[in-house]
Every structure is written in C-alpha cells, then in structure tokens.
Design an enzyme around this catalytic site. Structure first.
Site, PDB file in Angstrom:
ATOM      1  N   ASP A 214       0.870  -1.171   0.000  1.00 32.61           N
ATOM      2  CA  ASP A 214       0.000   0.000   0.000  1.00 32.61           C
ATOM      3  C   ASP A 214       0.922   1.241   0.000  1.00 32.61           C
ATOM      4  O   ASP A 214       2.103   1.144   0.332  1.00 32.61           O
ATOM      5  CB  ASP A 214      -0.878  -0.041   1.251  1.00 32.61           C
ATOM      6  CG  ASP A 214      -1.626   1.247   1.483  1.00 32.61           C
ATOM      7  OD1 ASP A 214      -2.267   1.736   0.527  1.00 32.61           O
ATOM      8  OD2 ASP A 214      -1.571   1.781   2.605  1.00 32.61           O
TER       9      ASP A 214
ATOM     10  N   ASP B 217      -0.161   5.189   0.777  1.00 30.04           N
ATOM     11  CA  ASP B 217      -0.413   6.172   1.840  1.00 30.04           C
ATOM     12  C   ASP B 217      -0.549   5.510   3.205  1.00 30.04           C
ATOM     13  O   ASP B 217      -1.322   4.565   3.369  1.00 30.04           O
ATOM     14  CB  ASP B 217      -1.697   6.954   1.534  1.00 30.04           C
ATOM     15  CG  ASP B 217      -1.579   7.783   0.271  1.00 30.04           C
ATOM     16  OD1 ASP B 217      -1.137   8.925   0.373  1.00 30.04           O
ATOM     17  OD2 ASP B 217      -1.925   7.272  -0.814  1.00 30.04           O
TER      18      ASP B 217
ATOM     19  N   ASP C  67      -2.121  -0.291   5.846  1.00 27.64           N
ATOM     20  CA  ASP C  67      -2.484   0.310   7.137  1.00 27.64           C
ATOM     21  C   ASP C  67      -3.983   0.472   7.344  1.00 27.64           C
ATOM     22  O   ASP C  67      -4.451   0.569   8.460  1.00 27.64           O
ATOM     23  CB  ASP C  67      -1.845   1.691   7.260  1.00 27.64           C
ATOM     24  CG  ASP C  67      -2.451   2.685   6.282  1.00 27.64           C
ATOM     25  OD1 ASP C  67      -2.421   2.396   5.069  1.00 27.64           O
ATOM     26  OD2 ASP C  67      -2.967   3.731   6.713  1.00 27.64           O
TER      27      ASP C  67
HETATM   28 MG   LIG Z   1      -2.979   3.254   3.219  1.00 29.59          MG
END
Ligand SMILES: [Mg+2]
Length: 249
Positions: free
Chosen positions: A11, A13, A186
C-alpha cells in the site's frame, strides 16, 4: 523476505509515506524511490504498489517503472508497461459533480477527482463527517457505485473490485504467478488484501497500531516499514522486525 520465493505488495499512503492533510502533499523521499526500484529489480519485477490512488498519480511520485494496482483494483500495470483498466461507470460523473459542490460548502473539505473514483476528504473538517457519509451513501445507492470508507475520507468507485481482487489478479500473471505474496497496508481498505494474501499462503503485515485485522504480522508505522524495506534489501534476514500479532482476533 525471501528474494527467491516472495512477491511484495505495498500500500502507499500510511504505509510507505506518512498521511497528510492534503493527499497531493505527501512527502516521498529519494531514498524510498531508490529502495523500491532496487527491491523490484531484486525480486525480478515481483513488487507492486496496491493503492486507492490512480496509477498516473503514483507515477507522479516517482513510481514509473514499478508494477502497480491502482484505484482500489480498477486498474493494474506490470513493470514491463503492460496494463489493464476497467471502464469508468457512468454515474461517476454525477457523483464527482455533487462531491465538488458539497466540498465548497465548508472550509477544510477537499474533493479529489480520480480517473476511476471520486473522494471526499474531511480530515480538516471533522464536523462534516456525517454529512459527507450521508451524501456518499445516497450517491452510491442512486448510481450503483461502491462506497469505500478510508482515513478521514469517503470514496465512490467502480463496484466489484478491491485490493484483494487486485492482488489475486496480479498473482495470476507473470512475474507474480507461483510466488508467495506479502502485503503491507495500514487502512481498513487493506483488509481485503490481507484476507486474499493469507488465504493464498502468504503473509499480511498490518502497519500501525494493533487492531482487529486479518493480518498475522505488524509493523509499527511508516518509519518501521521504510527501515524493514531497506534492511531487506541489504540482507536476507527473514521477516525483519515484523512481529506476530497472533492472527485474526
Ligand atoms: Mg494506506
């Protein structure tokens, strides 16, 4: 990480770069860009970004030449440039227009135009959260779009795909096919990816504070991820600093 056996899915961001008030203001270091390209080379192209952002936006941050699945699985590209993307749903134009009008009604709201989606960010206008969610839900129903919640944002996008389908799609293709997937993410939107990876015998690594998750491993944050990637590049140390979370709770 085992360079002879693994395929790495990342991922962007909140995993590789810190989250920002404005999505276009994230800081991407030269060191990170160099590390990602070196890792991709070491893995014979088996490194892919898996992001909610459009691939062209990722490229603007220095990711040209890397494989990527963008727009939550609505598009992908291999390191050799081969690419595929789903058609843009007709209702997205209306949704984008309504989001843009809504974003003008309060300070701090931000509308993000995407090729295959439309996002409303309320990180700097937390009082508008409920109204933003109500509008997004209505538009999703009216236009058969997928409603996606993220960190201080809500997004409408192409239905029927997510980060899990994106990873599964890439795992059918060379150079990823037959290798063990590792996925770091996240956000709640990464849980589909965690599930897909664990179901196919791979490893999911949650980035951030402990929470209910499908990931079996965890790294504390963006700094820890960057350190783990750099260390992996320099050594063959298995699993680096990722600690076991005890599986799904
Ligand atoms: Mg993310």
């Amino acid at each position: 990480m085992d360079f002879g056996r693994d395929a790495l899915f990342l991922d962007f961001d909140g995993t590789l770069v810190e989250l920002c008030d404005r999505p276009d203001a994230v800081q991407v270091s030269e060191r990170l860009i160099e590390t990602l390209h070196a890792l991709s080379e070491r893995l014979d192209g088996r490194l892919a970004l898996v992001s909610g952002r459009a691939i062209e936006v990722l490229d603007g941050f220095g990711m040209i030449g890397l494989a990527a699945a963008g727009s939550h699985g609505s598009e992908w590209r291999l390191a050799n440039g081969e690419r595929k993307y789903l058609p843009r749903p007709a209702g997205l134009d209306v949704a984008q227009q309504q989001f843009a009008v809504f974003a003008d009604t309060a300070d701090g709201l931000l509308f993000e135009d995407k090729p295959l989606g439309a996002a409303l960010h309320y990180r700097r206008a937390p009082g508008m959260r409920d109204a933003a969610h109500d509008l997004a839900r209505q538009l999703a129903d009216d236009h058969k779009l997928h409603l996606q919640h993220g960190h201080d944002m809500v997004e409408l996008r192409v239905p029927g795909v997510d980060k899990g389908t994106a990873i599964c799609e890439l795992l059918k293709l060379r150079p990823f096919a037959g290798f063990r997937p590792i996925f770091l993410g996240d956000d709640v939107t990464d849980e589909d990816g965690f599930e897909a990876v664990e179901a196919s015998g791979g490893k999911a690594i949650l980035v951030g504070e402990p929470r209910d998750t499908h990931a079996s491993y965890r790294l504390s944050g963006v700094s820890a991820v960057n350190e783990w990637l750099a260390q992996s590049l320099q050594s063959q140390a298995p699993e680096g600093a990722a600690r076991k979370t005890g599986g799904m709770q």
